[in-house]
Design an enzyme around this catalytic site. Structure first.
Site, PDB file in Angstrom:
ATOM      1  N   HIS A 280      30.558 -28.988  -3.664  1.00  0.00           N
ATOM      2  CA  HIS A 280      29.852 -30.118  -3.057  1.00  0.00           C
ATOM      3  C   HIS A 280      28.359 -29.952  -3.340  1.00  0.00           C
ATOM      4  O   HIS A 280      27.798 -28.861  -3.200  1.00  0.00           O
ATOM      5  CB  HIS A 280      30.135 -30.143  -1.555  1.00  0.00           C
ATOM      6  CG  HIS A 280      29.327 -31.159  -0.823  1.00  0.00           C
ATOM      7  ND1 HIS A 280      29.190 -32.449  -1.284  1.00  0.00           N
ATOM      8  CD2 HIS A 280      28.599 -31.077   0.321  1.00  0.00           C
ATOM      9  CE1 HIS A 280      28.416 -33.113  -0.441  1.00  0.00           C
ATOM     10  NE2 HIS A 280      28.042 -32.304   0.540  1.00  0.00           N
TER      11      HIS A 280
ATOM     12  N   CYS B 145      31.710 -35.164   4.010  1.00  0.00           N
ATOM     13  CA  CYS B 145      31.543 -34.675   2.628  1.00  0.00           C
ATOM     14  C   CYS B 145      32.832 -34.078   2.064  1.00  0.00           C
ATOM     15  O   CYS B 145      32.939 -33.851   0.864  1.00  0.00           O
ATOM     16  CB  CYS B 145      30.447 -33.630   2.564  1.00  0.00           C
ATOM     17  SG  CYS B 145      28.888 -34.228   3.220  1.00  0.00           S
TER      18      CYS B 145
ATOM     19  N   ASN C  50      22.493 -35.358  -2.304  1.00  0.00           N
ATOM     20  CA  ASN C  50      23.795 -35.207  -1.646  1.00  0.00           C
ATOM     21  C   ASN C  50      24.386 -36.598  -1.390  1.00  0.00           C
ATOM     22  O   ASN C  50      23.823 -37.363  -0.603  1.00  0.00           O
ATOM     23  CB  ASN C  50      23.574 -34.441  -0.333  1.00  0.00           C
ATOM     24  CG  ASN C  50      24.843 -34.247   0.465  1.00  0.00           C
ATOM     25  OD1 ASN C  50      25.890 -34.817   0.148  1.00  0.00           O
ATOM     26  ND2 ASN C  50      24.749 -33.450   1.513  1.00  0.00           N
TER      27      ASN C  50
HETATM   28  O1  UT7 Z   1      26.714 -32.267   3.078  1.00  0.00           O
HETATM   29  C1  UT7 Z   1      26.437 -31.486   4.196  1.00  0.00           C
HETATM   30  C2  UT7 Z   1      25.091 -31.889   4.637  1.00  0.00           C
HETATM   31  N1  UT7 Z   1      24.071 -30.967   4.821  1.00  0.00           N
HETATM   32  C3  UT7 Z   1      23.690 -29.903   4.085  1.00  0.00           C
HETATM   33  O2  UT7 Z   1      24.304 -29.402   3.238  1.00  0.00           O
HETATM   34  C4  UT7 Z   1      22.378 -29.312   4.435  1.00  0.00           C
HETATM   35  C5  UT7 Z   1      22.427 -27.852   4.702  1.00  0.00           C
HETATM   36  N2  UT7 Z   1      21.111 -27.379   5.032  1.00  0.00           N
HETATM   37  C6  UT7 Z   1      20.111 -27.324   4.111  1.00  0.00           C
HETATM   38  O3  UT7 Z   1      20.282 -27.674   2.960  1.00  0.00           O
HETATM   39  C7  UT7 Z   1      18.779 -26.758   4.560  1.00  0.00           C
HETATM   40  O4  UT7 Z   1      18.914 -26.230   5.854  1.00  0.00           O
HETATM   41  C8  UT7 Z   1      17.641 -27.815   4.537  1.00  0.00           C
HETATM   42  C9  UT7 Z   1      17.279 -28.153   3.101  1.00  0.00           C
HETATM   43  C10 UT7 Z   1      18.053 -29.045   5.297  1.00  0.00           C
HETATM   44  C11 UT7 Z   1      16.405 -27.225   5.191  1.00  0.00           C
HETATM   45  O5  UT7 Z   1      16.023 -26.036   4.530  1.00  0.00           O
HETATM   46  P1  UT7 Z   1      15.714 -24.723   5.381  1.00  0.00           P
HETATM   47  O6  UT7 Z   1      15.269 -23.711   4.423  1.00  0.00           O
HETATM   48  O7  UT7 Z   1      16.922 -24.432   6.211  1.00  0.00           O
HETATM   49  O8  UT7 Z   1      14.472 -25.182   6.240  1.00  0.00           O
HETATM   50  P2  UT7 Z   1      14.313 -25.256   7.823  1.00  0.00           P
HETATM   51  O9  UT7 Z   1      15.105 -26.388   8.373  1.00  0.00           O
HETATM   52  O10 UT7 Z   1      14.534 -23.887   8.406  1.00  0.00           O
HETATM   53  O11 UT7 Z   1      12.773 -25.604   7.894  1.00  0.00           O
HETATM   54  C12 UT7 Z   1      11.764 -24.712   7.386  1.00  0.00           C
HETATM   55  C13 UT7 Z   1      10.434 -25.398   7.474  1.00  0.00           C
HETATM   56  C14 UT7 Z   1      10.174 -26.040   8.844  1.00  0.00           C
HETATM   57  O12 UT7 Z   1       8.788 -25.879   9.136  1.00  0.00           O
HETATM   58  P3  UT7 Z   1       8.287 -24.725  10.113  1.00  0.00           P
HETATM   59  O13 UT7 Z   1       8.998 -24.972  11.412  1.00  0.00           O
HETATM   60  O14 UT7 Z   1       8.710 -23.450   9.463  1.00  0.00           O
HETATM   61  O15 UT7 Z   1       6.809 -24.939  10.166  1.00  0.00           O
HETATM   62  C15 UT7 Z   1      10.452 -27.492   8.613  1.00  0.00           C
HETATM   63  O16 UT7 Z   1       9.743 -28.325   9.495  1.00  0.00           O
HETATM   64  O17 UT7 Z   1      10.359 -26.467   6.539  1.00  0.00           O
HETATM   65  C16 UT7 Z   1       9.979 -27.676   7.198  1.00  0.00           C
HETATM   66  N3  UT7 Z   1      10.573 -28.795   6.503  1.00  0.00           N
HETATM   67  C17 UT7 Z   1       9.963 -29.413   5.483  1.00  0.00           C
HETATM   68  N4  UT7 Z   1       8.772 -29.236   4.907  1.00  0.00           N
HETATM   69  C18 UT7 Z   1       8.451 -30.050   3.879  1.00  0.00           C
HETATM   70  C19 UT7 Z   1      11.784 -29.374   6.724  1.00  0.00           C
HETATM   71  N5  UT7 Z   1      11.979 -30.384   5.855  1.00  0.00           N
HETATM   72  C20 UT7 Z   1      10.846 -30.438   5.084  1.00  0.00           C
HETATM   73  C21 UT7 Z   1      10.466 -31.262   4.018  1.00  0.00           C
HETATM   74  N6  UT7 Z   1       9.270 -31.044   3.445  1.00  0.00           N
HETATM   75  N7  UT7 Z   1      11.238 -32.241   3.540  1.00  0.00           N
END
Ligand code: UT7
Length: 329
Positions: free
Chosen positions: A256, A115, A286
Site C-alpha cells: 500500500h 485502504c 496515498n
Molecule cells: O493509508 C493509511 C493512512 N495513513 C498512513 O499511512 C499514515 C501513517 N503515518 C505517517 O505516514 C506519518 O505519521 C505522517 C507522515 C503522517 C507524519 O510523519 P511523522 O514523522 O509521524 O510526524 P509527526 O506526526 O510525529 O509530526 C512531527 C512534526 C510535528 O511537529 P512538532 O510537534 O515536532 O513541532 C508536526 O506538527 O512534524 C509536524 N508536521 C509537519 N510539518 C511540516 C506534521 N505534518 C507536517 C507537514 N509539514 N505537512
C-alpha cells in the site's frame, strides 16, 4: 469440490490530469516540499476537478480493464467497487458503474475496508470464481479522497490523492495463473486513530459537524505508522507461510502506497531488494483502496509484471484493517 483457478485477465487505471505538487500545498498550509518528501516520499498527487465523481474515475479504469481483458461489459457477472468515497451513500457506486458500462447481467455491491479494500475485494471475487458461482468479476477500487480531506490540516492534506484502478478476474482451467494465498485482518479497537467522524447515521451532517470539519479524515499519524509496518509485515508472512514460500520466492511486492518510510521498513523486515518492491507514491500520494489497484495496472502496462511471476500485495488502513495476498500472475 474442485476449486476453479482465477486469472487477472485485464487491468486498468485512471487518475485525474490535475497535478498538485508539494510546493503548491506549501502556499496554503505551513509545510514544505522538503518536509513532505523526507517524511513521506510523496512529490505530487492528482486531484479531481469538482465535476468529477468517484464513479467517473471508476468507469474509466473499468473500461480499460475490460478492454485489456478482451471482454464486453455484458460478460461480467459481478461488479465490486471498493471505496470510502462513494458518489453517495446509496445507491452503491457499483450500480452506477454497472449502468454506465452496460453490464446488464452483473450483480453489484460496494465493499468498504478503507485502504485494504482492493485486496478484500479480490478475495471476495476469488471466492465466487473458485466455487464456480461466477465466471467474470470486475473489481474496481476508486477514491476521491480530496473530498474528505481537511485542506487546512497539514498533517493529513499532504498525504492523499485521487485515482482508480480496476481488474477483471476470470475463472480458468488452463495455465498456472491463480491466487496462491490470502490473509485478511481487522481490529475495530483502533477505529478512532483513523476515521471520518461525521456524515454517517451516528453523526449526520449538521451545521455543527461542518463547522467542526468532521466530514474530513482525522488521523493519529504516528500510531497508524506503527500499526502499518507491523500489520503489513505480519500479513505478508502469513501468506508466505500459507503457501510454503519464502520472501525470496516473490518476484515483486506491491505494498500500500502510504509512506515511503513504511515501505522501506517493510522491505527490510522482509529482506527484499529495492527492485522487488514497487513504489509509485511519489506521483499519486496515498489513494487508499485504489493504491494497489493503480500500481498493479501500472506494472502490467509497463511490462514489468509478466505472466507466471509471483506477486505479493499487502496493505493496511482505517478500521484498522490489513490484508495480503500472493498471486501467480
Ligand atoms: O493509508 C493509511 C493512512 N495513513 C498512513 O499511512 C499514515 C501513517 N503515518 C505517517 O505516514 C506519518 O505519521 C505522517 C507522515 C503522517 C507524519 O510523519 P511523522 O514523522 O509521524 O510526524 P509527526 O506526526 O510525529 O509530526 C512531527 C512534526 C510535528 O511537529 P512538532 O510537534 O515536532 O513541532 C508536526 O506538527 O512534524 C509536524 N508536521 C509537519 N510539518 C511540516 C506534521 N505534518 C507536517 C507537514 N509539514 N505537512
Amino acid at each position: 469440490m474442485t476449486l476453479r483457478k482465477t486469472v487477472i485477465r485485464g487491468t486498468g487505471f485512471a487518475v485525474p490530469s490535475n497535478i498538485v505538487t508539494n510546493d503548491d500545498l506549501s502556499k496554503t498550509v505551513d509545510t514544505s516540499d522538503e518536509w513532505i518528501r523526507t517524511r513521506t516520499g510523496i512529490e505530487e498527487r492528482r486531484i479531481a476537478p469538482p465535476e468529477t465523481g468517484n464513479s467517473d474515475l471508476a468507469i474509466e479504469a473499468a473500461r480499460k480493464a475490460l478492454d485489456r481483458a478482451g471482454l464486453s461489459a455484458e460478460d461480467i457477472d459481478l461488479i465490486i467497487v471498493s471505496t470510502i468515497t462513494p458518489d453517495m451513500v446509496s445507491p452503491a457506486t457499483a450500480c452506477l458503474v454497472q449502468n454506465a458500462l452496460g453490464a446488464k447481467h452483473a450483480a453489484t455491491f460496494d465493499l468498504e475496508a478503507a485502504c485494504s479494500g482492493f485486496i478484500y475485494a479480490l478475495s471476495v471475487a476469488r471466492q465466487y470464481i473458485a466455487t464456480g458461482e461466477y465466471n467474470h468479476v470486475l473489481v474496481v477500487a476508486s477514491e476521491v479522497l480530496s473530498r474528505i480531506t481537511d485542506w487546512s490540516d497539514r498533517s493529513t492534506c499532504v498525504l492523499f490523492g485521487d485515482g482508480a484502478g480496476a481488474a477483471v478476474l476470470s475463472g480458468t482451467d488452463e495455465g498456472e495463473s491463480d491466487f496462491v494465498s490470502f490473509f485478511l485482518g481487522g481490529n475495530g479497537k483502533y477505529a478512532d486513530i483513523l476515521n471520518m467522524p461525521a456524515g454517517g447515521s451516528r453523526k449526520p451532517a449538521s451545521h455543527e459537524t461542518v463547522d467542526a470539519r468532521e466530514h474530513t479524515m482525522k488521523m493519529n499519524g504516528p500510531e497508524v505508522f506503527k500499526a502499518a509496518v507491523m500489520k503489513m509485515n505480519h500479513s505478508m508472512r502469513q501468506v508466505l507461510t500459507r503457501a510454503g514460500l519464502q520472501s525470496s520466492d516473490v518476484d515483486i511486492v506491491i505494498p500500500h502506497q502510504a509512506n515511503l518510510r513504511i515501505i522501506e521498513s517493510l522491505r527490510k523486515y522482509l529482506d527484499l531488494p529495492e527492485d522487488k518492491v514497487y513504489v509509485n507514491l511519489q506521483k499519486y500520494g496515498n489513494t487508499s483502496a485504489a493504491s494497489i489497484a493503480i500500481a498493479l495496472a501500472e506494472l502490467v502496462e509497463s511490462g514489468r509484471l509478466v505472466r507466471g511471476q509471483l506477486v505479493g500485495m499487502c496493505t493496511f488502513g482505517g478500521g484498522l484493517t490489513w490484508a495480503a495476498c500472493l498471486l501467480r500472475y
